[in-house]
Design an enzyme around this catalytic site. Structure first.
Site, PDB file in Angstrom:
ATOM      1  N   PRO A  98      42.209  44.634  24.499  1.00 41.74           N
ATOM      2  CA  PRO A  98      41.956  45.111  25.858  1.00 41.74           C
ATOM      3  C   PRO A  98      41.567  46.589  25.849  1.00 41.74           C
ATOM      4  O   PRO A  98      41.991  47.331  24.949  1.00 41.74           O
ATOM      5  CB  PRO A  98      43.283  44.902  26.593  1.00 41.74           C
ATOM      6  CG  PRO A  98      44.267  44.455  25.599  1.00 41.74           C
ATOM      7  CD  PRO A  98      43.600  44.256  24.275  1.00 41.74           C
ATOM      8  N   HIS A 118      41.919  22.470  23.012  1.00 41.05           N
ATOM      9  CA  HIS A 118      42.040  23.904  23.324  1.00 41.05           C
ATOM     10  C   HIS A 118      40.965  24.227  24.344  1.00 41.05           C
ATOM     11  O   HIS A 118      39.775  24.194  24.035  1.00 41.05           O
ATOM     12  CB  HIS A 118      41.860  24.752  22.054  1.00 41.05           C
ATOM     13  CG  HIS A 118      43.012  24.612  21.105  1.00 41.05           C
ATOM     14  ND1 HIS A 118      42.859  24.587  19.749  1.00 41.05           N
ATOM     15  CD2 HIS A 118      44.352  24.514  21.358  1.00 41.05           C
ATOM     16  CE1 HIS A 118      44.066  24.462  19.183  1.00 41.05           C
ATOM     17  NE2 HIS A 118      44.976  24.421  20.139  1.00 41.05           N
ATOM     18  N   GLU A 170      37.550  26.366  24.102  1.00 42.49           N
ATOM     19  CA  GLU A 170      36.556  26.046  23.074  1.00 42.49           C
ATOM     20  C   GLU A 170      35.453  25.179  23.686  1.00 42.49           C
ATOM     21  O   GLU A 170      35.275  24.010  23.335  1.00 42.49           O
ATOM     22  CB  GLU A 170      37.267  25.387  21.878  1.00 42.49           C
ATOM     23  CG  GLU A 170      38.306  26.343  21.270  1.00 42.49           C
ATOM     24  CD  GLU A 170      39.308  25.691  20.325  1.00 42.49           C
ATOM     25  OE1 GLU A 170      39.175  24.491  20.025  1.00 42.49           O
ATOM     26  OE2 GLU A 170      40.244  26.393  19.884  1.00 42.49           O
ATOM     27  N   ARG A 184      43.955  28.880  26.339  1.00 42.17           N
ATOM     28  CA  ARG A 184      43.924  27.900  25.239  1.00 42.17           C
ATOM     29  C   ARG A 184      44.862  26.709  25.456  1.00 42.17           C
ATOM     30  O   ARG A 184      44.568  25.589  25.063  1.00 42.17           O
ATOM     31  CB  ARG A 184      44.331  28.653  23.964  1.00 42.17           C
ATOM     32  CG  ARG A 184      44.743  27.809  22.781  1.00 42.17           C
ATOM     33  CD  ARG A 184      45.235  28.746  21.659  1.00 42.17           C
ATOM     34  NE  ARG A 184      45.919  28.064  20.588  1.00 42.17           N
ATOM     35  CZ  ARG A 184      45.327  27.734  19.421  1.00 42.17           C
ATOM     36  NH1 ARG A 184      44.067  27.978  19.225  1.00 42.17           N
ATOM     37  NH2 ARG A 184      46.027  27.152  18.471  1.00 42.17           N
ATOM     38  N   HIS A 187      36.893  21.128  17.689  1.00 42.37           N
ATOM     39  CA  HIS A 187      37.365  22.452  18.110  1.00 42.37           C
ATOM     40  C   HIS A 187      36.233  23.457  17.900  1.00 42.37           C
ATOM     41  O   HIS A 187      35.177  23.133  17.370  1.00 42.37           O
ATOM     42  CB  HIS A 187      38.536  22.906  17.225  1.00 42.37           C
ATOM     43  CG  HIS A 187      39.808  22.170  17.447  1.00 42.37           C
ATOM     44  ND1 HIS A 187      40.905  22.747  18.009  1.00 42.37           N
ATOM     45  CD2 HIS A 187      40.161  20.886  17.176  1.00 42.37           C
ATOM     46  CE1 HIS A 187      41.898  21.864  18.069  1.00 42.37           C
ATOM     47  NE2 HIS A 187      41.466  20.724  17.567  1.00 42.37           N
ATOM     48  N   GLU A 216      35.595  22.428  13.233  1.00 46.41           N
ATOM     49  CA  GLU A 216      35.549  23.696  13.959  1.00 46.41           C
ATOM     50  C   GLU A 216      34.072  24.006  14.101  1.00 46.41           C
ATOM     51  O   GLU A 216      33.412  24.351  13.116  1.00 46.41           O
ATOM     52  CB  GLU A 216      36.262  24.817  13.183  1.00 46.41           C
ATOM     53  CG  GLU A 216      37.769  24.628  13.030  1.00 46.41           C
ATOM     54  CD  GLU A 216      38.569  25.084  14.249  1.00 46.41           C
ATOM     55  OE1 GLU A 216      37.968  25.617  15.212  1.00 46.41           O
ATOM     56  OE2 GLU A 216      39.790  24.907  14.231  1.00 46.41           O
TER      57      GLU A 216
END
Ligand code: ZN
Length: 421
Positions: free
Chosen positions: A69, A181, A184, A239, A308, A382
């Protein structure tokens, strides 16, 4: 009036009220030894800098991605420097990427409203995906049907598409899972594209046709619907599920640490505020339980594939132990052929191996549960990319990603077809 309509559309899609990330950046930290892994693990586990982990510290050699952040930029940089850690900024302006994604999505939704056709090259709301699933089933009633397998914590329906040429006869089956998730997004988008691909190519593509002559295919494009809606209304980077945790202010569990496979072991957290919180008990998340119940009731799944993002990996059990799975050699061969087929589309390179030693230890994951419950062909993809955009993969990459992934999926499904057990 036009302004009102425009404003209404923004409020309707919830984008207006979503968390902003002005000045936030994503850092990639290169890891060179065990010491650095330890320092980074402490860093990401401390609440101090309010970091959001995109890619956790893991096996030696894999870089770590963290969202920093704006208020923590300077302190994190000086911490990394003081520890001699090598880092670079992979996303300079996170909010600009998010703004761009919103703009594209709204533009595409506007066009879809006037043209009534689903744009596969765009990201969608849950409602639009469910509507498209319905259209697929309506357009191809002899091949596809939409099945409700349960309801989420927030009482949304969970739908799968079933593809079968068996005319009601029970057949061995393949499960394709996506979006467990919620952030994604490329996984949900790839899954719905894949569903349309199956109905389009049946009886045109001999390989797919012969797969469907032997097995049924079930596609769950949005395995975490509450989380997915939340990414569009509140926080794009959410998520977990959206369940309540008694005694904690933090919401949700990681639905890919919640399966009954070495539950609450390595690579999962006992802390409800963690991104990898395993939940109160195995299957505590109703979204996970709905899939488990459906698969167990069916009783003849031979293959379980979970989509994912991101990292470009094709991995197989185990995640909860470094021990080799009994079928590791066969799974490795299949995964390598699938990765090769995938790469033949446009050169996208995937790394292949068992979860635990390729990525990191992860207990309670979907494919380990599948494997331990007799579903031998258990794989996780992934998808793109390797971190340039991370979870915010631009919509123009949806179709290329889905097309190349399809070649990998088909390779696995052909192997399943030829090796039913
Ligand atoms: Zn994931």
């Amino acid at each position: 009036m036009r302004w009102l309509l425009f404003f209404g559309a923004l409020v309707g899609s919830g984008i207006c009220g979503r968390d902003k990330f002005f000045g936030d950046q994503v850092f990639r930290i290169n890891v060179r030894n065990e010491d650095e892994i330890r320092i980074l693990t402490q860093l990401v586990n401390s609440d101090h800098f309010k970091l959001n982990v995109w890619k956790s510290p893991s096996t030696f050699g894999r870089p770590v991605d963290i969202l920093v952040p704006s208020v923590s930029l300077l302190p994190v940089k000086s911490f990394l420097k003081s520890q001699g850690l090598d880092y670079s900024v992979t996303i300079e302006d996170l909010q600009a990427l998010l703004d761009n994604e919103d703009k594209e999505m709204q533009h595409s939704e506007g066009q879809e409203r006037s043209g009534d056709s689903f744009n596969y090259g765009s990201y969608h709301s849950l409602e639009a995906i469910y509507h498209e699933m319905d259209s697929i089933a309506t357009d191809f009633p002899d091949l596809a049907s939409r099945v409700k397998i349960g309801e989420t914590f927030e009482k949304r329906p969970m739908y799968v598409l079933k593809f079968s040429t068996g005319g009601g006869k029970k057949r061995p089956a393949i499960w394709l899972n996506a979006g467990i998730h919620s952030r994604e997004w490329i996984s949900q988008a790839t899954a719905i594209w894949t569903a349309r691909k199956i109905v389009t190519d049946y009886q045109k593509d001999p390989a797919l046709t012969s797969i469907l002559e032997k097995v049924d295919i079930f596609v769950l494009p949005v395995a975490n619907p509450d989380g997915y809606v939340y990414t569009q209304t509140h926080n794009r980077l959410w998520r977990k599920t959206r369940s309540r945790n008694p005694g904690s202010r933090c919401i949700g569990a990681d639905p890919n640490r919640n399966w009954n496979a070495s539950f609450a072991g390595e690579g999962a957290s006992h802390n409800p505020c963690s991104e990898v919180y395993h939940g109160s008990h195995p299957n505590s998340e109703v979204e996970v339980k709905s899939v488990v119940d459906f698969i167990q009731k069916h009783g003849d799944f031979k293959c379980f594939i979970d989509l994912h993002s991101y990292s470009q990996l094709l991995i197989y059990p185990y995640g909860y132990t470094v021990k080799k799975a009994p079928d590791a050699e066969e799974l490795d061969d299949v995964a390598r052929s699938a990765a090769e087929a995938l790469a033949s589309h446009s050169g996208t390179k995937y790394q292949v191996g068992p979860t635990c030693t390729t990525v990191y230890p992860a207990s309670g994951s979907s494919i380990d549960w599948a494997y331990d419950n007799g579903i031998k062909y258990a794989f996780t993809f992934e998808l793109r990319d390797t971190g340039h955009y991370g979870f915010l993969l631009p919509a123009k990459q949806i179709i290329p990603t889905a097309e190349e992934t399809w070649l990998g999926l088909k390779t696995i499904m052909e192997h399943v077809r030829d090796n039913l057990y």
